[in-house]
Design a protein around this motif. Structure first.
Motif, PDB file in Angstrom:
ATOM      1  N   THR A  30      17.773  51.299  31.272  1.00 11.27           N
ATOM      2  CA  THR A  30      18.590  52.457  29.730  1.00 11.27           C
ATOM      3  C   THR A  30      20.063  52.168  30.120  1.00 11.27           C
ATOM      4  OG1 THR A  30      18.291  54.752  31.524  1.00 11.27           O
ATOM      5  CG2 THR A  30      16.404  53.428  30.155  1.00 11.27           C
ATOM      6  N   LEU A  88      22.911  51.318  27.428  1.00 11.20           N
ATOM      7  CA  LEU A  88      23.721  52.270  27.145  1.00 11.20           C
ATOM      8  C   LEU A  88      24.868  51.671  27.215  1.00 11.20           C
ATOM      9  CD1 LEU A  88      24.444  55.143  26.576  1.00 11.20           C
ATOM     10  CD2 LEU A  88      24.524  55.663  28.929  1.00 11.20           C
ATOM     11  N   PHE A  99      24.125  59.118  24.443  1.00 10.54           N
ATOM     12  CA  PHE A  99      22.796  58.700  25.013  1.00 10.54           C
ATOM     13  C   PHE A  99      22.254  60.058  24.656  1.00 10.54           C
ATOM     14  CE2 PHE A  99      21.807  59.051  28.934  1.00 10.54           C
ATOM     15  CZ  PHE A  99      20.901  57.687  29.711  1.00 10.54           C
ATOM     16  N   ALA A 159      22.673  53.882  21.848  1.00 10.48           N
ATOM     17  CA  ALA A 159      22.832  55.098  22.866  1.00 10.48           C
ATOM     18  C   ALA A 159      21.235  55.801  22.797  1.00 10.48           C
ATOM     19  CB  ALA A 159      24.488  55.489  22.638  1.00 10.48           C
ATOM     20  N   ALA A 213      18.799  54.278  24.463  1.00 15.65           N
ATOM     21  CA  ALA A 213      18.654  54.750  25.311  1.00 15.65           C
ATOM     22  C   ALA A 213      18.486  56.176  26.557  1.00 15.65           C
ATOM     23  CB  ALA A 213      19.723  54.188  26.258  1.00 15.65           C
ATOM     24  N   GLY A 214      18.872  57.401  25.406  1.00 19.19           N
ATOM     25  CA  GLY A 214      19.078  58.936  26.391  1.00 19.19           C
ATOM     26  C   GLY A 214      17.130  58.821  26.416  1.00 19.19           C
ATOM     27  N   TYR A 216      15.439  57.428  28.612  1.00 19.81           N
ATOM     28  CA  TYR A 216      16.294  57.776  30.359  1.00 19.81           C
ATOM     29  C   TYR A 216      15.559  59.437  30.181  1.00 19.81           C
ATOM     30  CZ  TYR A 216      19.266  60.504  33.196  1.00 19.81           C
ATOM     31  OH  TYR A 216      20.646  60.889  34.049  1.00 19.81           O
TER      32      TYR A 216
END
Lengths: 368, 272
Positions: A59, A63, A85, A272, A275-276, A279
């Motif tokens: 992840t 980002l 993110f 992003a 990705a967050g 995560y």
């Protein structure tokens, strides 16, 4: 014709890009395979912790990749990229929070624990819908996307560039951090959102879910990499590179520079956000420290070390730096920040194009 | 006193041929009108009540000592600088002061910078592709594909500027003169009505200067061209009409011989 297109999608002229891409594919195939074949006691069986750690790196790589689009391709040094993110992470966190339901400490079927603790009687309006995955998923893209659109629209249209833009992006993420720290905001304040139980009805702690999240992170990274590379090969990609190299020239060719910046900025913010969102279930918590300016600066360091404007450089940089961080903070936590700072300085001075640039130079030397 | 009805030069709207707003109208043979344009930077008058008219299809040279306002003039026409007063019209109807740089460029006024400005990380071909007249929005650019007609157009311009062999080369490794030509090629790709060319031969060899002169002469008639240049020999070789700027206004206009023999011009260039 179709196979040719698929071939050009996966293979590039840059060998390092191919190596990175196929390593990623190998990684997301091998890890689940090993875990399926070998018993949990075997050395080749990855523990749930390791799988999630690798998933977290993936992840971060996503980002880093998204920042590379903005910084490496468009030349906008965004120092607040972590905000997008974090917003993606909070969107996912809100979904996971509402999945807890009655299993929370206070057992309220609707209100998350922290709201009961604050003596709130009703769910705030912006928490509506987050009990549904179909609603939370688009929010993962929309929340960062809308913020990037509004911010970018104002900043790019007023032609704020260079260091001034960097500073206001930093201010943006700092302001968001302060806001999210407040309990009245309704995002869990200081503690953030945590203690997740289920995702889509599966136990979030189980190894199968860990492996699945890891694989999804890998697929998201590969998909984003291919999509970004495709974009960089279109006319839009060339205009964006041209903006980086000579903004005024682009404007006098009749392009609205701000629209191109905005397009790439919003696209990167959405990546992003994704990705967050990947995560958060893997680390099990999201709190306002994700908005901290330091986090955003760290992303810049990953990309600088990996090499700007290559996409795969950002992936290498993010994975390596975070691996180093895991190792070093385990051994000597005090020196990690110094090491990171020193690496950044050394890379900037001696390898301005990062690891990707170094590899490219080595290859050229071998040819001659 | 200045009532419209009393004004013998007043043309009433109903007499005029209807012109769609935003459409270029050069029925009066003039393509660029600058009237009483003034620009000042911190009290310094870069342009001082300057009036200038460029005919459709004309090749005009602008000369003048440093600080005469030549580049500022180009900035005003292309929308980079907004004048303090005055009016700037493109044809009869298009008010350039209401437009920004991309809109002016799309309307057909293109500019070559003083310092050669090409995209060094892109190939010569890609430089021309980006400049090509097309829908310049972000979404159309994402899905834009070159068709045969586009390729022919790029090939044609490559031939005109003599860079056919360098088509696939990175623009950054071109020679200085080749970059200047590439930038002129980028203007041509935009199919401009007016080309503003700032110092096209600065830093060129004699052969390159001759080729540039040929190139610009071959373009006149098809485009209106305004050339700013210091190289007098070059100006002499291309100019039909020369405008001399001094301290932000037009000092004189005429053929090269007329201008060079004008005592005011001599004084401006050589001092007292």
């Amino acid at each position: 014709m179709k196979s040719l297109f698929l071939g050009s999608l996966f293979f590039s002229n840059d060998k390092t890009a191919n190596v990175v891409l196929f390593s990623l594919i190998a990684l997301i195939v091998l890890v689940p395979l090993c875990n399926a074949i070998f018993p949990s006691a075997s050395a080749l069986h990855f523990s749930a912790y390791t799988v999630s750690l690798l998933g977290k790196y993936l992840t971060f790589a996503l980002l880093g990749l998204s920042l590379d689009l903005v910084w490496g391709y468009c030349g906008i040094l965004a120092l607040g990229h972590g905000a997008f993110f974090a917003l993606g992470g909070y969107s996912m966190g809100m979904y996971l929070m509402r999945q807890i339901g009655e299993r929370g400490v206070y057992g309220d079927p609707v209100l998350p624990d922290f709201m009961v603790f604050l003596d709130w009687k009703e769910l705030p309006w912006y928490w509506y819908g987050f009990d549904q995955f179909w609603f939370a998923l688009p929010m993962v893209f929309l929340a960062p996307g809308v913020l990037a659109f509004v911010f970018g629209w104002l900043a790019f249209r007023s032609r704020v560039t260079g260091v001034y833009l960097s500073i206001i992006t930093q201010a943006l993420t700092y302001a968001l951090m302060l806001a999210f720290f407040r309990n009245e905001m309704g995002f869990g304040g200081n503690n953030g959102l945590t203690d997740f139980k289920d995702i889509l009805g599966f136990n979030i702690q189980s190894e199968a879910v860990r492996v699945a999240l890891f694989m999804i992170s890998g697929l998201a990274l590969i998909g984003a990499f291919l999509l970004s590379r495709w974009i960089s090969c279109t006319k839009l990609g060339r205009v964006v590179t041209a903006v980086r190299d000579h903004e005024a020239r682009v404007r006098f060719l009749g392009y609205r520079v701000e629209m191109f910046k905005l397009w790439i900025f919003v696209f990167a913010a959405m990546l992003a956000g994704l990705a967050g969102a990947l995560y958060v279930p893997q680390v099990g918590i999201i709190n306002p420290s994700e908005f901290s300016p330091l986090n955003s600066l760290e992303i810049v360091v990953w990309v600088a070390i990996g090499g700007r404007g290559t996409l795969y450089g950002a992936i290498i940089g993010a994975m390596l730096v975070n691996y180093g961080k895991t190792v070093l903070t385990g051994l000597l936590p005090e020196i990690w920040l110094f090491t990171l700072g020193a690496t950044f300085v050394l890379v900037t001075v001696f390898m301005p194009n990062g690891l990707a640039g170094l590899l490219l130079k080595k290859r050229e030397e071998m040819h001659t | 006193m200045n009532k419209p009805l009393m004004d013998r030069y007043k043309t009433f709207d109903f007499v005029r041929k209807p012109v769609k707003p935003g459409e270029l109208d050069v029925s009066h043979k003039t393509i660029l009108y600058l009237e009483d344009v003034s620009v000042s930077f911190d009290g310094f008058k870069a342009l001082n009540n300057l009036s200038l008219y460029i005919d459709n299809g004309e090749l005009r040279c602008l000369i003048g000592p440093n600080g005469a306002g030549k580049t500022t003039l180009m900035d005003v026409i292309t929308g980079k600088t907004k004048p303090d007063s005055g009016s700037v019209f493109f044809g009869q109807t298009i008010d350039l002061l209401e437009m920004d740089e991309p809109a002016i460029a799309q309307a057909g006024i293109c500019r070559k910078f003083q310092k050669p400005s090409v995209f060094e990380n892109l190939s010569v071909f890609e430089n021309l592709e980006l400049a090509m007249k097309a829908d310049k929005g972000a979404w159309p650019a994402l899905f834009a594909r070159l068709n045969g007609e586009h390729r022919d157009r790029i090939e044609e311009v490559l031939t005109t500027i003599g860079l056919t062999e360098h088509s696939a080369q990175q623009a950054g490794i071109l020679s200085h003169g080749q970059k200047q030509w590439l930038e002129i090629g980028m203007l041509l790709m935009q199919e401009p009505k007016v080309m503003l060319v700032d110092e096209p031969v600065a830093g060129m060899t004699h052969q390159e200067i001759d080729r540039t002169a040929e190139l610009l002469l071959s373009l006149q008639g098809k485009h209106s061209i305004v050339v700013v240049e210091h190289d007098m020999e070059f100006v002499r070789s291309i100019a039909r009409k020369v405008t001399v700027l001094h301290e932000g206004s037009v000092l004189t206009e005429g053929t090269m011989d007329e201008v060079q023999n004008d005592p005011r011009v001599i004084q401006v260039y050589l001092g007292d």
